[in-house]
Design an enzyme around this catalytic site. Sequence first.
Site, PDB file in Angstrom:
ATOM      1  N   LYS A  15       0.853  -1.206   0.000  1.00 51.51           N
ATOM      2  CA  LYS A  15       0.000   0.000   0.000  1.00 51.51           C
ATOM      3  C   LYS A  15       0.880   1.245   0.000  1.00 51.51           C
ATOM      4  CE  LYS A  15       0.805   1.274   4.496  1.00 51.51           C
ATOM      5  NZ  LYS A  15       1.618   2.421   4.873  1.00 51.51           N
ATOM      6  N   PRO A 100       9.607  -4.910   0.270  1.00 52.01           N
ATOM      7  CA  PRO A 100      10.630  -4.695   1.298  1.00 52.01           C
ATOM      8  C   PRO A 100       9.999  -4.440   2.665  1.00 52.01           C
ATOM      9  CG  PRO A 100      10.579  -2.861  -0.290  1.00 52.01           C
ATOM     10  CD  PRO A 100       9.616  -3.890  -0.780  1.00 52.01           C
ATOM     11  N   GLY A 102       9.958  -2.867   6.758  1.00 54.72           N
ATOM     12  CA  GLY A 102      10.334  -1.600   7.397  1.00 54.72           C
ATOM     13  C   GLY A 102      10.296  -0.478   6.390  1.00 54.72           C
ATOM     14  N   LEU A 105       5.312   0.275   3.422  1.00 53.95           N
ATOM     15  CA  LEU A 105       4.458  -0.237   2.344  1.00 53.95           C
ATOM     16  C   LEU A 105       3.450  -1.270   2.856  1.00 53.95           C
ATOM     17  CD1 LEU A 105       7.193  -0.626  -0.434  1.00 53.95           C
ATOM     18  CD2 LEU A 105       5.446   1.165  -0.256  1.00 53.95           C
ATOM     19  N   GLY A 108       3.996  -6.532   5.855  1.00 53.86           N
ATOM     20  CA  GLY A 108       3.641  -7.492   6.908  1.00 53.86           C
ATOM     21  C   GLY A 108       2.144  -7.468   7.193  1.00 53.86           C
ATOM     22  N   SER A 109       1.561  -6.274   7.174  1.00 55.37           N
ATOM     23  CA  SER A 109       0.119  -6.143   7.438  1.00 55.37           C
ATOM     24  C   SER A 109      -0.688  -6.777   6.313  1.00 55.37           C
ATOM     25  CB  SER A 109      -0.268  -4.664   7.543  1.00 55.37           C
ATOM     26  OG  SER A 109       0.492  -4.043   8.545  1.00 55.37           O
ATOM     27  N   SER A 110      -0.244  -6.567   5.087  1.00 53.50           N
ATOM     28  CA  SER A 110      -0.938  -7.151   3.938  1.00 53.50           C
ATOM     29  C   SER A 110      -0.839  -8.676   3.983  1.00 53.50           C
ATOM     30  CB  SER A 110      -0.323  -6.613   2.638  1.00 53.50           C
ATOM     31  OG  SER A 110      -1.056  -7.050   1.527  1.00 53.50           O
ATOM     32  N   ASP A 142      -2.437  -1.451  10.536  1.00 55.47           N
ATOM     33  CA  ASP A 142      -2.663  -1.295   9.091  1.00 55.47           C
ATOM     34  C   ASP A 142      -3.433  -2.459   8.474  1.00 55.47           C
ATOM     35  OD1 ASP A 142      -1.460   1.137   8.770  1.00 55.47           O
ATOM     36  OD2 ASP A 142       0.455   0.354   8.030  1.00 55.47           O
TER      37      ASP A 142
HETATM   38  O1  C5P Z   1      -0.200  -1.459  15.337  1.00 61.59           O
HETATM   39  P1  C5P Z   1       1.241  -1.585  14.964  1.00 61.59           P
HETATM   40  O2  C5P Z   1       1.916  -2.735  15.672  1.00 61.59           O
HETATM   41  O3  C5P Z   1       1.472  -1.610  13.493  1.00 61.59           O
HETATM   42  O4  C5P Z   1       1.948  -0.255  15.467  1.00 61.59           O
HETATM   43  C1  C5P Z   1       3.340  -0.156  15.658  1.00 61.59           C
HETATM   44  C2  C5P Z   1       3.627   1.047  16.558  1.00 61.59           C
HETATM   45  O5  C5P Z   1       3.304   2.263  15.871  1.00 61.59           O
HETATM   46  C3  C5P Z   1       2.787   1.074  17.821  1.00 61.59           C
HETATM   47  O6  C5P Z   1       3.415   0.387  18.864  1.00 61.59           O
HETATM   48  C4  C5P Z   1       2.692   2.559  18.121  1.00 61.59           C
HETATM   49  O7  C5P Z   1       3.871   2.987  18.768  1.00 61.59           O
HETATM   50  C5  C5P Z   1       2.684   3.191  16.762  1.00 61.59           C
HETATM   51  N1  C5P Z   1       1.326   3.510  16.256  1.00 61.59           N
HETATM   52  C6  C5P Z   1       0.659   4.610  16.779  1.00 61.59           C
HETATM   53  N2  C5P Z   1      -0.591   4.916  16.295  1.00 61.59           N
HETATM   54  C7  C5P Z   1      -1.170   4.177  15.310  1.00 61.59           C
HETATM   55  C8  C5P Z   1      -0.486   3.078  14.767  1.00 61.59           C
HETATM   56  C9  C5P Z   1       0.762   2.763  15.264  1.00 61.59           C
HETATM   57  O8  C5P Z   1       1.161   5.306  17.659  1.00 61.59           O
HETATM   58  N3  C5P Z   1      -2.378   4.516  14.866  1.00 61.59           N
END
Ligand code: C5P
Length: 310
Positions: A15, A100, A102, A105, A108-110, A142
Amino acid sequence: MTVGDGAVRVCAPAKINVILRVLDRRPDGYHNLWSVMQTVALEDELRLRVRAGQAGVMLQCDDPTLPTDHRNLVSRAATLALERAGLNVGLEIELMKRIPHGAGLGGGSSDAAATIQGMNRLLGLGWTVARMAELGQQVGSDVPFFFFAPSALVTGRGEIVKPLRLKGARWVVLVNPGFPIDTRWAYERLSATRSGARSLSSALRAVETWEAVTWEELLPLVENDFEAAVFPEHGVLHTIKTRLLSQGAEAALLSGSGSTVFGVFRDETAARQAHAGLDRFERCRAYVVRTCTEALSCEDPSASAPLPVG
Ligand code: C5P
């Protein structure tokens, strides 16, 4: 409920965030977002099949740098989905990585969304999109978006997804600088580098009420709040953005919290020329891709085998 013994193949697209505003920090530590997201045709691929004998999830991945245990979002999504379905079966998953990591994009979520979707099909779970998205949210912020792909308006922590049809298509040049950016670090930088509450412009408020939008309408509104936090630390990303704009991109922007920068092009030739002009960024990996116009879907690989010729 029937448990099939075949296999399914699911493609997991990357994405881009065409707009990404990070609003207030929430009591749960996450931030409220406001983002228009769009899938693009750079895809990982997953194959899922039921494994006889041993219960639990077994993941194999062609990228040796990725863990295949609970740290991988695919394993986490699959384990959670089996628990939720109350099934004690064995599941074998192969993950072919192209996106890739980190990279901002959503790879991992997709992959996690594709896992849930593939299991829904393979195991005949009969889950609705809303149910799959709710499960996906527990794996990562995501993930829910991908059930509403190819484009949507995403708010809340990422769990409120409103389909927003992005009419037409574009060519996108994705430029990954060859290093990852940790999302948590990017959020911390963002908090440290700004003060005061963030609000949405009336133009973005108007987008909330639309069911469809054209690229022409959206392009003047593109922005990503992470640029102000991330560019000062990684000057090369700003240089890439400037380069894409000078090569004729209609817009160029950091995706997610980085590290990928993308340029949007109306036509393929201009996109390929810009891609060729990126030669001097040595460690970069760049891709020319089309924006997706289809939702996530699964295939039975035996059904998609090519027909014999002659
Ligand atoms: O949900 P996810 O594991 O992808 O988020 C990774 C980190 O990004 C969270 O631990 C948080 O620190 C930050 N985050 C946030 N607000 C969001 C999404 C992610 O602060 N809406």
